[in-house]
Write a protein that holds these residues in place. Structure first.
Motif, short mmCIF file in Angstrom:
data_model
loop_
_atom_site.label_atom_id
_atom_site.label_comp_id
_atom_site.label_asym_id
_atom_site.label_seq_id
_atom_site.Cartn_x
_atom_site.Cartn_y
_atom_site.Cartn_z
N TRP A 1 0.84 -1.21 0.00
CA TRP A 1 0.00 0.00 0.00
C TRP A 1 0.87 1.26 0.00
CZ3 TRP A 1 -4.61 1.77 -1.06
CH2 TRP A 1 -5.01 3.00 -0.58
N THR A 2 1.97 1.19 0.72
CA THR A 2 2.88 2.34 0.75
C THR A 2 3.41 2.65 -0.64
OG1 THR A 2 3.55 1.83 3.03
CG2 THR A 2 5.04 3.20 1.74
N LYS A 3 3.68 1.61 -1.43
CA LYS A 3 4.17 1.83 -2.80
C LYS A 3 3.12 2.52 -3.66
CE LYS A 3 7.25 -2.19 -2.75
NZ LYS A 3 7.51 -3.54 -3.31
N VAL A 4 1.85 2.34 -3.30
CA VAL A 4 0.77 2.99 -4.03
C VAL A 4 0.56 4.43 -3.55
CG1 VAL A 4 -1.72 2.93 -4.47
CG2 VAL A 4 -0.39 0.82 -4.56
N LEU A 5 0.54 4.60 -2.23
CA LEU A 5 0.21 5.90 -1.66
C LEU A 5 1.34 6.92 -1.79
CD1 LEU A 5 -1.64 7.77 -0.06
CD2 LEU A 5 -0.81 6.69 2.06
N ARG A 6 2.57 6.48 -1.58
CA ARG A 6 3.68 7.45 -1.54
C ARG A 6 3.80 8.27 -2.84
NH1 ARG A 6 3.26 7.86 2.54
NH2 ARG A 6 3.21 9.97 1.77
N PRO A 7 3.86 7.68 -4.01
CA PRO A 7 3.96 8.51 -5.21
C PRO A 7 2.71 9.36 -5.44
CG PRO A 7 3.68 6.20 -5.81
CD PRO A 7 3.94 6.24 -4.35
N ALA A 8 1.53 8.86 -5.04
CA ALA A 8 0.31 9.63 -5.23
C ALA A 8 0.32 10.88 -4.37
CB ALA A 8 -0.91 8.78 -4.91
N ALA A 9 0.87 10.79 -3.17
CA ALA A 9 0.90 11.92 -2.26
C ALA A 9 2.15 12.77 -2.42
CB ALA A 9 0.79 11.43 -0.82
N ASP A 10 3.30 12.11 -2.54
CA ASP A 10 4.58 12.81 -2.56
C ASP A 10 5.03 13.24 -3.95
OD1 ASP A 10 4.53 12.18 0.09
OD2 ASP A 10 6.00 10.57 -0.05
N GLY A 11 4.40 12.65 -4.98
CA GLY A 11 4.82 12.94 -6.35
C GLY A 11 5.86 11.94 -6.83
N ARG A 12 6.13 11.98 -8.13
CA ARG A 12 7.13 11.06 -8.70
C ARG A 12 7.74 11.71 -9.94
NH1 ARG A 12 2.87 6.70 -11.37
NH2 ARG A 12 2.43 7.92 -13.27
N LYS A 13 8.91 11.21 -10.33
CA LYS A 13 9.59 11.73 -11.51
C LYS A 13 9.11 11.02 -12.78
CE LYS A 13 13.82 12.86 -8.96
NZ LYS A 13 15.29 12.62 -8.86
N GLU A 14 9.30 11.68 -13.87
CA GLU A 14 8.95 11.07 -15.16
C GLU A 14 9.88 9.90 -15.44
OE1 GLU A 14 8.45 12.35 -19.88
OE2 GLU A 14 9.28 13.75 -18.39
N ARG A 15 9.33 8.87 -16.08
CA ARG A 15 10.15 7.70 -16.43
C ARG A 15 9.96 7.39 -17.91
NH1 ARG A 15 8.78 2.40 -13.25
NH2 ARG A 15 7.06 2.31 -14.76
N GLU A 16 11.07 7.30 -18.62
CA GLU A 16 11.01 6.99 -20.04
C GLU A 16 10.87 5.48 -20.24
OE1 GLU A 16 14.43 8.57 -21.93
OE2 GLU A 16 13.87 10.68 -21.59
N GLN A 17 10.32 5.13 -21.38
CA GLN A 17 10.13 3.72 -21.67
C GLN A 17 11.47 3.07 -22.01
OE1 GLN A 17 7.40 2.96 -24.85
NE2 GLN A 17 7.47 0.75 -24.61
N ARG A 18 11.65 1.89 -21.49
CA ARG A 18 12.82 1.08 -21.82
C ARG A 18 12.42 -0.38 -21.75
NH1 ARG A 18 13.75 2.99 -16.57
NH2 ARG A 18 14.12 1.34 -15.02
N GLN A 19 13.31 -1.25 -22.11
CA GLN A 19 12.96 -2.66 -22.19
C GLN A 19 12.47 -3.18 -20.84
OE1 GLN A 19 16.09 -5.17 -23.62
NE2 GLN A 19 14.83 -7.01 -23.68
N GLY A 20 11.27 -3.71 -20.84
CA GLY A 20 10.69 -4.27 -19.63
C GLY A 20 10.06 -3.26 -18.70
N VAL A 21 10.13 -1.98 -19.04
CA VAL A 21 9.59 -0.94 -18.19
C VAL A 21 8.77 0.03 -19.03
CG1 VAL A 21 10.10 0.94 -16.58
CG2 VAL A 21 11.54 -1.11 -16.59
N SER A 22 7.54 0.28 -18.63
CA SER A 22 6.69 1.18 -19.40
C SER A 22 6.98 2.63 -19.00
CB SER A 22 5.22 0.87 -19.14
OG SER A 22 4.92 1.00 -17.76
N ALA A 23 6.64 3.52 -19.89
CA ALA A 23 6.82 4.95 -19.61
C ALA A 23 5.72 5.43 -18.66
CB ALA A 23 6.77 5.74 -20.90
N ARG A 24 6.03 6.47 -17.91
CA ARG A 24 5.02 7.07 -17.05
C ARG A 24 5.34 8.55 -16.89
NH1 ARG A 24 6.85 4.74 -11.09
NH2 ARG A 24 8.57 6.23 -10.74
N GLY A 25 4.27 9.31 -16.72
CA GLY A 25 4.45 10.74 -16.57
C GLY A 25 4.81 11.14 -15.16
N ALA A 26 5.29 12.35 -15.03
CA ALA A 26 5.65 12.87 -13.71
C ALA A 26 4.39 13.28 -12.95
CB ALA A 26 6.59 14.05 -13.85
#
Length: 451
Positions: A307-332
């Motif tokens: 649950w912490t892995k879900v709540l922390r980025p939703a509350a604290d924010g997160r950095k943008e992540r570019e797409q790479r092999q095995g990992v999908s892209a996500r916005g900041a």
């Protein structure tokens, strides 16, 4: 009658002999003089006749031995047992395991707790549990008195040349309704509803996990004037506890999630839902296929780290992540409510009750706390108090929605879209819809017609 025996020719050759309550002979060695041994034995027999005698052999029991007996014979709820073993394994036993019970003094314990590398609350809980062990030893007639009982701990001295700054922990603050709404909206309908429910009702983490669908959206019905007061409620009677399971000796058996009754009789309660929250719960129950409405998408109970892995980025924010092999892209994500936790949301809910002037009898009830003093016996919530609380929470919600410029959450247009299972929805006459008239409406009353 007590007497003395001489054993050898050493510096302390005399042994006291006396009759125990069960008729057997007790003994104590190490006396220099015969008269001293006799006096000691007579003191024991006098205490036995007075009913206050404690076996000296039992008083020399090591704390570690007594603590393990206490844990084996005093079962508690799973999380409580886990916490007690944590106090023992990490703090108490490393220092005191081989110390006789009679060898513990308040001065030594107080000096020790000041050196513990933990926060003050943890040090306090540790000393409190050690005192609990010694009180139990008194009750079991292993000690005459508990040297820790009623003593005030000495605070740790902080040597610093500068002024200590005030606490800045986000958990010590109340979140704004706008922050709760934004985090809930970011998390989506299921997880977001958990955030909203905690922030506006004060349901705690374990209670939310243990809430069964059969206890969701029940109805409170009380006489009010010439009619009835009715409102939807969530019935809290059990909770999911996550803890390290152990055997009687304290050996770890692995982390488990188990359903248990709530911690105290005051935690068993019906949480009154304001209309906006009742509407959202109705939609969620109509959509959710599992027994526990605040579970994971697979119907299993959440583990706290997940649950912490879900709540922390939703509350604290997160950095943008570019797409790479095995990992999908996500916005900041920008930070919305840094430091938000389920504990801080429970604090927030109680802070809202204070803000909107909820009467003490109702505030304690809804928070699941025992109200201290004689007023806790004589004063009880009335339907009028309950309605004032619902009105206040409803107003906080609508004001926050207006400040954000929102008229919808999670794509549910105006929160009045009717799901297929209409029977799961509360009576629409008891709900406020998100339109201009509802937003400006004052003094809403959920009061049915007279019977």
């Amino acid at each position: 009658m007590a007497y003395a025996e001489k054993r050898g020719n050493g510096k302390r050759p005399w042994r006291a002999r006396y009759r125990k309550p069960d008729g057997t002979l007790g003994s104590e060695t190490g006396f220099r003089l015969k008269s001293a041994a006799e006096d000691w034995g007579e003191d024991q027999e006098a205490e036995i006749r007075a009913g206050g005698w404690v076996d000296p052999d039992l008083m020399r029991t090591h704390l570690g031995v007594w603590a393990r007996r206490f844990m084996a014979e005093r079962p508690k709820r799973g999380r409580t047992v886990d916490k007690r073993w944590e106090h023992l394994d990490e703090r108490i036993l490393p220092k005191w395991e081989h110390t006789p019970l009679i060898g513990l003094s308040w001065f030594d314990v107080d000096s020790w707790q000041m050196t513990l590398p933990y926060d003050d609350v943890t040090r306090g809980h540790t000393v409190s549990f050690l005192s609990t062990l010694l009180t139990a030893a008194v009750d079991a007639r292993y000690l005459k008195v508990n040297p820790l009982y009623g003593r005030r701990r000495t605070p740790t001295v902080v040597h610093t040349p500068t002024v200590v700054a005030p606490r800045t922990s986000e958990e010590d603050r109340a979140h704004t309704p706008e922050q709760i709404l934004m985090v809930a909206n970011r998390l989506g309908p299921a997880n977001g509803l958990h955030i909203l429910t905690a922030g506006f009702t004060g349901i705690n983490w374990g209670e939310g996990q243990g809430l069964h669908k059969d206890n969701a959206l029940l109805t409170r019905r009380q006489r009010w004037g010439n009619g009835w007061f009715e409102c939807p409620v969530l019935r809290v009677v059990q909770e999911v506890s996550e803890y390290q399971e152990r055997d009687e000796s304290g050996k770890k058996l692995g982390t488990v999630l188990k359903l248990e009754p709530v911690k105290t009789v005051w935690r068993a309660r019906d949480l009154d839902l304001p209309p906006f929250l009742a509407r959202l719960w109705a939609y969620h129950l109509a959509d959710w296929p599992y027994e526990f409405p605040l579970s994971t998408v697979s119907g299993k109970w959440w583990r706290r780290p997940n649950w912490t892995k879900v709540l922390r980025p939703a509350a604290d924010g997160r950095k943008e992540r570019e797409q790479r092999q095995g990992v999908s892209a996500r916005g900041a994500w920008e930070p919305l409510a840094p430091g938000m936790t389920m504990r801080s949301l429970r604090h927030t809910a109680d802070s809202y009750q204070d803000q909107i002037g909820v009467r003490a009898s109702l505030a304690f009830e809804q928070a699941g706390h025992k109200r201290p003093g004689i007023k806790g016996v004589y004063q009880h919530p009335t339907p009028g108090m309950r309605q004032e609380r619902l009105d206040g929470l409803e107003e906080l919600f609508w004001e926050a929605m207006g400040n954000l410029g929102w008229t919808t959450l999670w794509g549910r247009v105006d929160l009045v879209k009717h799901p297929k299972n209409q029977d799961r929805l509360p009576d629409s006459s008891q709900l406020i819809y998100m339109d201009d008239r509802a937003r400006s409406r004052k003094g809403y009353r959920n009061r049915s017609e007279a019977v």
